[in-house]
Motif scaffolding. Structure first.
Motif, PDB file in Angstrom:
ATOM      1  N   UNK A  98       0.827  -1.204   0.000  1.00  0.00           N
ATOM      2  CA  UNK A  98       0.000   0.000   0.000  1.00  0.00           C
ATOM      3  C   UNK A  98       0.860   1.252   0.000  1.00  0.00           C
ATOM      4  N   UNK A  99       1.953   1.186   0.768  1.00  0.00           N
ATOM      5  CA  UNK A  99       2.871   2.316   0.831  1.00  0.00           C
ATOM      6  C   UNK A  99       3.389   2.656  -0.548  1.00  0.00           C
ATOM      7  N   UNK A 100       3.800   1.611  -1.289  1.00  0.00           N
ATOM      8  CA  UNK A 100       4.365   1.833  -2.623  1.00  0.00           C
ATOM      9  C   UNK A 100       3.326   2.446  -3.544  1.00  0.00           C
ATOM     10  N   UNK A 101       2.117   1.956  -3.450  1.00  0.00           N
ATOM     11  CA  UNK A 101       1.053   2.453  -4.327  1.00  0.00           C
ATOM     12  C   UNK A 101       0.803   3.937  -4.049  1.00  0.00           C
ATOM     13  N   UNK A 102       0.647   4.270  -2.770  1.00  0.00           N
ATOM     14  CA  UNK A 102       0.362   5.652  -2.402  1.00  0.00           C
ATOM     15  C   UNK A 102       1.542   6.549  -2.762  1.00  0.00           C
ATOM     16  N   UNK A 103       2.757   6.045  -2.539  1.00  0.00           N
ATOM     17  CA  UNK A 103       3.943   6.850  -2.824  1.00  0.00           C
ATOM     18  C   UNK A 103       4.068   7.143  -4.312  1.00  0.00           C
ATOM     19  N   UNK A 104       3.807   6.143  -5.150  1.00  0.00           N
ATOM     20  CA  UNK A 104       3.988   6.427  -6.581  1.00  0.00           C
ATOM     21  C   UNK A 104       2.877   7.329  -7.099  1.00  0.00           C
ATOM     22  N   UNK A 105       1.707   7.160  -6.547  1.00  0.00           N
ATOM     23  CA  UNK A 105       0.602   8.050  -6.884  1.00  0.00           C
ATOM     24  C   UNK A 105       0.948   9.495  -6.510  1.00  0.00           C
ATOM     25  N   UNK A 106       1.572   9.651  -5.372  1.00  0.00           N
ATOM     26  CA  UNK A 106       1.968  10.977  -4.904  1.00  0.00           C
ATOM     27  C   UNK A 106       2.970  11.607  -5.860  1.00  0.00           C
ATOM     28  N   UNK A 107       3.919  10.780  -6.265  1.00  0.00           N
ATOM     29  CA  UNK A 107       4.959  11.257  -7.166  1.00  0.00           C
ATOM     30  C   UNK A 107       4.376  11.649  -8.512  1.00  0.00           C
ATOM     31  N   UNK A 108       3.412  10.887  -8.937  1.00  0.00           N
ATOM     32  CA  UNK A 108       2.879  11.061 -10.277  1.00  0.00           C
ATOM     33  C   UNK A 108       1.846  12.167 -10.341  1.00  0.00           C
ATOM     34  N   UNK A 109       1.074  12.315  -9.281  1.00  0.00           N
ATOM     35  CA  UNK A 109      -0.045  13.248  -9.343  1.00  0.00           C
ATOM     36  C   UNK A 109       0.123  14.458  -8.424  1.00  0.00           C
ATOM     37  N   UNK A 110       0.394  14.195  -7.154  1.00  0.00           N
ATOM     38  CA  UNK A 110       0.320  15.294  -6.194  1.00  0.00           C
ATOM     39  C   UNK A 110       1.543  16.199  -6.194  1.00  0.00           C
ATOM     40  N   UNK A 111       2.737  15.604  -6.310  1.00  0.00           N
ATOM     41  CA  UNK A 111       3.931  16.455  -6.288  1.00  0.00           C
ATOM     42  C   UNK A 111       3.933  17.438  -7.470  1.00  0.00           C
ATOM     43  N   UNK A 112       3.655  16.978  -8.706  1.00  0.00           N
ATOM     44  CA  UNK A 112       3.596  17.937  -9.810  1.00  0.00           C
ATOM     45  C   UNK A 112       2.503  18.992  -9.614  1.00  0.00           C
ATOM     46  N   UNK A 113       1.418  18.572  -9.003  1.00  0.00           N
ATOM     47  CA  UNK A 113       0.333  19.511  -8.751  1.00  0.00           C
ATOM     48  C   UNK A 113       0.793  20.594  -7.775  1.00  0.00           C
ATOM     49  N   UNK A 114       1.465  20.165  -6.713  1.00  0.00           N
ATOM     50  CA  UNK A 114       1.985  21.121  -5.733  1.00  0.00           C
ATOM     51  C   UNK A 114       2.977  22.060  -6.412  1.00  0.00           C
ATOM     52  N   UNK A 115       3.786  21.505  -7.294  1.00  0.00           N
ATOM     53  CA  UNK A 115       4.771  22.319  -8.006  1.00  0.00           C
ATOM     54  C   UNK A 115       4.081  23.387  -8.829  1.00  0.00           C
ATOM     55  N   UNK A 116       3.057  22.952  -9.536  1.00  0.00           N
ATOM     56  CA  UNK A 116       2.356  23.883 -10.405  1.00  0.00           C
ATOM     57  C   UNK A 116       1.690  25.001  -9.616  1.00  0.00           C
ATOM     58  N   UNK A 117       1.215  24.650  -8.447  1.00  0.00           N
ATOM     59  CA  UNK A 117       0.551  25.652  -7.630  1.00  0.00           C
ATOM     60  C   UNK A 117       1.563  26.497  -6.857  1.00  0.00           C
ATOM     61  N   UNK A 118       2.848  26.201  -7.078  1.00  0.00           N
ATOM     62  CA  UNK A 118       3.890  26.990  -6.444  1.00  0.00           C
ATOM     63  C   UNK A 118       4.156  26.608  -5.000  1.00  0.00           C
ATOM     64  N   UNK A 119       3.631  25.476  -4.576  1.00  0.00           N
ATOM     65  CA  UNK A 119       3.839  25.046  -3.187  1.00  0.00           C
ATOM     66  C   UNK A 119       5.119  24.214  -3.112  1.00  0.00           C
ATOM     67  N   UNK A 120       6.258  24.921  -3.206  1.00  0.00           N
ATOM     68  CA  UNK A 120       7.526  24.220  -3.401  1.00  0.00           C
ATOM     69  C   UNK A 120       7.942  23.346  -2.239  1.00  0.00           C
ATOM     70  N   UNK A 121       7.772  23.871  -1.005  1.00  0.00           N
ATOM     71  CA  UNK A 121       8.244  23.033   0.100  1.00  0.00           C
ATOM     72  C   UNK A 121       7.370  21.791   0.237  1.00  0.00           C
ATOM     73  N   UNK A 122       6.088  21.935  -0.040  1.00  0.00           N
ATOM     74  CA  UNK A 122       5.221  20.754  -0.005  1.00  0.00           C
ATOM     75  C   UNK A 122       5.614  19.784  -1.114  1.00  0.00           C
ATOM     76  N   UNK A 123       5.881  20.341  -2.278  1.00  0.00           N
ATOM     77  CA  UNK A 123       6.305  19.500  -3.401  1.00  0.00           C
ATOM     78  C   UNK A 123       7.561  18.715  -3.026  1.00  0.00           C
ATOM     79  N   UNK A 124       8.554  19.415  -2.490  1.00  0.00           N
ATOM     80  CA  UNK A 124       9.814  18.759  -2.143  1.00  0.00           C
ATOM     81  C   UNK A 124       9.603  17.672  -1.103  1.00  0.00           C
ATOM     82  N   UNK A 125       8.798  17.990  -0.116  1.00  0.00           N
ATOM     83  CA  UNK A 125       8.568  17.000   0.934  1.00  0.00           C
ATOM     84  C   UNK A 125       7.833  15.781   0.381  1.00  0.00           C
ATOM     85  N   UNK A 126       6.851  16.027  -0.468  1.00  0.00           N
ATOM     86  CA  UNK A 126       6.111  14.909  -1.075  1.00  0.00           C
ATOM     87  C   UNK A 126       7.062  14.028  -1.890  1.00  0.00           C
ATOM     88  N   UNK A 127       7.936  14.664  -2.639  1.00  0.00           N
ATOM     89  CA  UNK A 127       8.871  13.908  -3.471  1.00  0.00           C
ATOM     90  C   UNK A 127       9.830  13.076  -2.635  1.00  0.00           C
TER      91      UNK A 127
END
Ligand code: MN
Length: 736
Positions: A164-193
């Motif tokens: 489950x960890x792997x699934x959630x982590x790759x989903x985060x990398x694929x969807x949420x981190x780029x989203x955070x980046x786009x919204x300019x939320x850099x520290x959140x993006x970095x932490x998610x990555x």
């Protein structure tokens, strides 16, 4: 609500949240927050997280992230507290609406929907992602709270099982981190990555983080040495600055290592620092340049590496001055110079930007809304920015699809270039058939109008409407095509029925008997595929009286000579055509769950015939090949390439015949071959294409090529042959 007994630990966490946002919420809002907290507390009571902690701590953390790390206001904090309530408890959306109003319930609804989408195990991530993005147009708060939710889940991911960890982590990398980046939320993006990397590439993560620690002192020593002369000069000039060694994230180091195929040490051949000046907004630009001037007084800059993001900020709001200089010992050092305000934007994104713009308290919420609107525009605008945005999300991989809406807002996915009529058929077959016109975004357009993402479509239908032949020219979905064809065929059938009666009358008039033979003859004369076609053409008048008369004339002159030849030749050629790999093969197989009519070829290794259990195999160069389950290749294909196989079903085909090979073995005796051929051709009226018998030591082996209708047909024949005395074995041979 009755007085609640809330454990100290939970209460203190709530209080720290309130303390944190006390300057951005008023008394009224504070009451609302308390209500939200208590509602959530009751809803999640007795529920524990995987870590064993009370569940309520999760929404509290999410609310804190929303407030502190994203900088959102009272509405979002309230929703963050309530975000899992509808999903995890008996409390219904309606109650949320009654308690907190429509705005809150809409956001909670959006959040719950995203969770549902993400959790449904068999749907693909990308599909969910798109829908999630589209939810954005309702309220950007949904996406921001979802990010906060994801961040807290990532921070507590260790408590889940590995898969489950792997699934959630790759989903985060694929969807949420780029989203955070786009919204300019850099520290959140970095932490998610970084957190994602920790669970997807655990070893690499710890290796890099260990090396970072090991080299920390050395790097700090160098930077100290580098900064020494500049620091005192900056102070002398009267600037108040803070200096950070620029932290490189573990994820970005990993990315650089694998992208450039270099090792950890090579990534760190360059040092990086950031000088942040505490300047007023009116002085910040000139201050940054003054500091630049000081730095370059001591160290020689590389002119190619100067970046001025202050005069021209990046589209996402990033502002900073970058230069790379030659430091002591011949090492390049990248220096970023920016003001406190710019640094906040770089870390927190545009939210900080809007909050900075105006410091008056009551204006803050207002600015926040402006920011949220700004994001929405960014996401919705068809301009370059949006294209850029989509590319960033690798959506170009999925650009083969568009997303449109029904009048009541339901999302429909269609292939690119779909028309309004495709949309109508995708909603309902009957709606498609009766489609008269369409309104796209309120405007009347033809049913052939090509749709684009975001369109909202209303279908205008009429009971009198019928599918038209030319509809096939512009629809592109297979559903629409099949339904239109089906319905045209239905219409055709009715016309053909009528045509048959008309033909009967006409032939009677011409004194020609209406027999099967005659029909075959007519069909051959008019060069038609089958009798249906003939009846249809008569029915529509495409074959008329003069045509029929011409036929009669030609028949009279040629009939005597070519009667047998004409019919036999025709029959034969049609049969030949129907055999296996000819391009003109009739489509007698349907594929997939939807019974699609697709191009295919019959595999020559097993040569299946109707009735055989078959499947389609999608080859790379040759389209679909149809194999029998008995095929020697079938197990290999099914196990190694199951994703390339497709269900195949025979349709009714009594008027066609297929080639098959019989292998017969037995004791050689006089007359046995005669008995065999008699049963095949006389008793069973099966056509033999070739026959080959070999005899050896009193035994014979025979190979007979025959034409059969289907599996049952051949089975009957085999059963009959087996009854002949002396026959030991009769079976269908797959490969010739
Ligand atoms: Mn949650």
């Amino acid at each position: 609500m009755q007085e609640l007994e809330i454990p100290k630990e939970i209460l203190s966490k709530y209080r720290s949240l309130i303390r944190y946002c006390s300057d951005k919420v008023n008394v009224e809002e504070k009451k609302e927050l308390k209500k939200a907290f208590e509602t959530a507390f009751v809803a999640h009571k007795n529920i524990k997280r995987k870590s064993g902690e009370p569940y309520i701590l999760h929404p509290l953390s999410v609310a804190k992230i929303a407030a502190k790390e994203i900088g959102l206001g009272a509405l979002a904090i309230k929703c963050a507290l309530l975000h899992d309530v509808v999903e995890d408890s008996e409390i219904k959306l309606k109650e949320i609406e009654n308690l907190f109003g429509k705005k809150v319930s809409n956001i909670i609804d959006g959040l719950t929907k995203i969770s549902d989408l993400m959790d449904s195990a068999n749907s693909i991530q990308a599909e969910n992602f798109r829908k999630m993005l589209l939810t954005l147009s309702d309220d950007v708060n949904v996406i921001l709270i979802k990010l906060a939710d994801r961040l807290d889940n990532m921070r507590t991911l260790e408590h889940l099982e590995d898969r489950k960890r792997k699934k959630i982590a790759s989903e985060t990398l694929y969807i949420y981190a780029p989203l955070a980046h786009r919204l300019g939320l850099y520290s959140i993006k970095t932490e998610l990555e970084d957190l994602s990397l920790k669970y997807t590439e655990t070893e690499k993560y710890f290796e890099i983080s260990r090396k970072l620690n090991e080299t920390k002192n050395e790097r700090e020593k160098y930077i100290k040495h580098f900064l020494k002369p500049i620091k005192s000069k900056i102070k002398k000039e009267g600037f108040s600055v803070s200096i950070k060694g620029r932290p490189k994230s573990i994820f970005s180091i990993r990315k650089k290592m694998s992208k450039q195929q270099i090792n950890f040490e090579e990534v760190f051949d360059k040092f990086a620092i950031r000088i942040i000046t505490n300047s007023s907004e009116s002085n910040e630009k000139s201050d940054c340049w003054k500091i630049y001037s000081i730095v370059t007084d001591y160290y020689k800059p590389n002119p190619d590496r100067l970046r001025d993001w202050i005069s021209t900020p990046k589209t996402n709001g990033y502002e900073s001055l970058h230069t790379t200089v030659m430091g002591p010992g011949g090492h390049w050092v990248e220096v970023q110079i920016r003001s406190e305000r710019m640094d906040q934007i770089a870390e927190k994104g545009l939210a900080a930007h809007w909050l900075y713009k105006n410091n008056k308290k009551d204006k803050k919420e207002d600015n926040l809304n402006k920011w949220i609107n700004n994001i929405r525009e960014l996401l919705e605008s068809p301009e370059e920015d949006a294209v850029d945005f989509l590319n960033e999300f690798k959506l170009n991989l999925y650009s083969k699809e568009i997303f449109v809406f029904t009048p009541n807002g339901e999302l429909i996915t269609l292939p690119k270039d779909s028309t309004a009529l495709d949309f109508a058929f995708s909603i309902h077959t009957e709606l498609g058939k009766k489609c008269l016109g369409t309104k796209v975004n309120g405007k009347l357009v033809p049913i052939s109008h090509k749709l684009k993402s975001g369109d909202q479509i209303e279908i205008i239908s009429s009971e009198k409407q019928r599918p038209k032949e030319n509809w096939l020219d512009f629809v592109i979905t297979s559903k629409a095509k099949n339904k239109i064809k089906g319905s045209l065929n239905e219409g055709k059938k009715i016309i053909a029925e009528e045509g048959k009666e008309v033909l009967k009358r006409k032939l009677k008039h011409l004194k020609i008997p209406f027999t099967e033979k005659r029909i075959n003859e007519l069909q051959a004369y008019f060069k038609l595929q089958d009798s249906q076609e003939l009846f249809y053409k008569i029915g529509t008048g495409k074959i008329n009286n003069p045509d029929l008369k011409k036929y009669v004339e030609s028949r009279e002159s040629w009939y005597g000579f070519f009667k047998s030849k004409l019919t036999r030749k025709n029959n034969k050629s049609e049969k030949k055509e129907s055999i296996n790999n000819s391009d003109n093969v009739k489509k007698i197989l349907r594929f997939g769950d939807e019974k699609n009519e697709l191009e295919y070829k019959i595999a020559s290794c097993c040569n299946p015939i109707p009735g055989d259990d078959v499947f389609g195999f999608i080859t790379i160069e040759d389209g679909i090949k149809v194999h029998s389950y008995n095929c020697p290749n079938s197990i290999r294909l099914k196990t190694n390439f199951s994703y390339r196989t497709i269900e195949a079903n025979w349709i009714n085909v009594d008027d066609l015949e297929f080639s098959a090979i019989l292998e017969i073995k037995g004791i050689d005796s006089t007359g046995v071959v005669n008995k065999i051929t008699k049963i095949i051709s006389t008793d069973m009226s099966v056509e033999m294409e070739s026959i080959n018998f070999k005899s050896k030591n009193g035994f014979f082996e025979g190979i007979v090529d025959i034409m059969v209708k289907n599996k049952i047909h051949i089975k009957k024949l085999i059963d009959r042959l087996k009854k002949i005395e002396g026959i030991k074995k009769v079976h269908r041979k797959l490969k010739s």
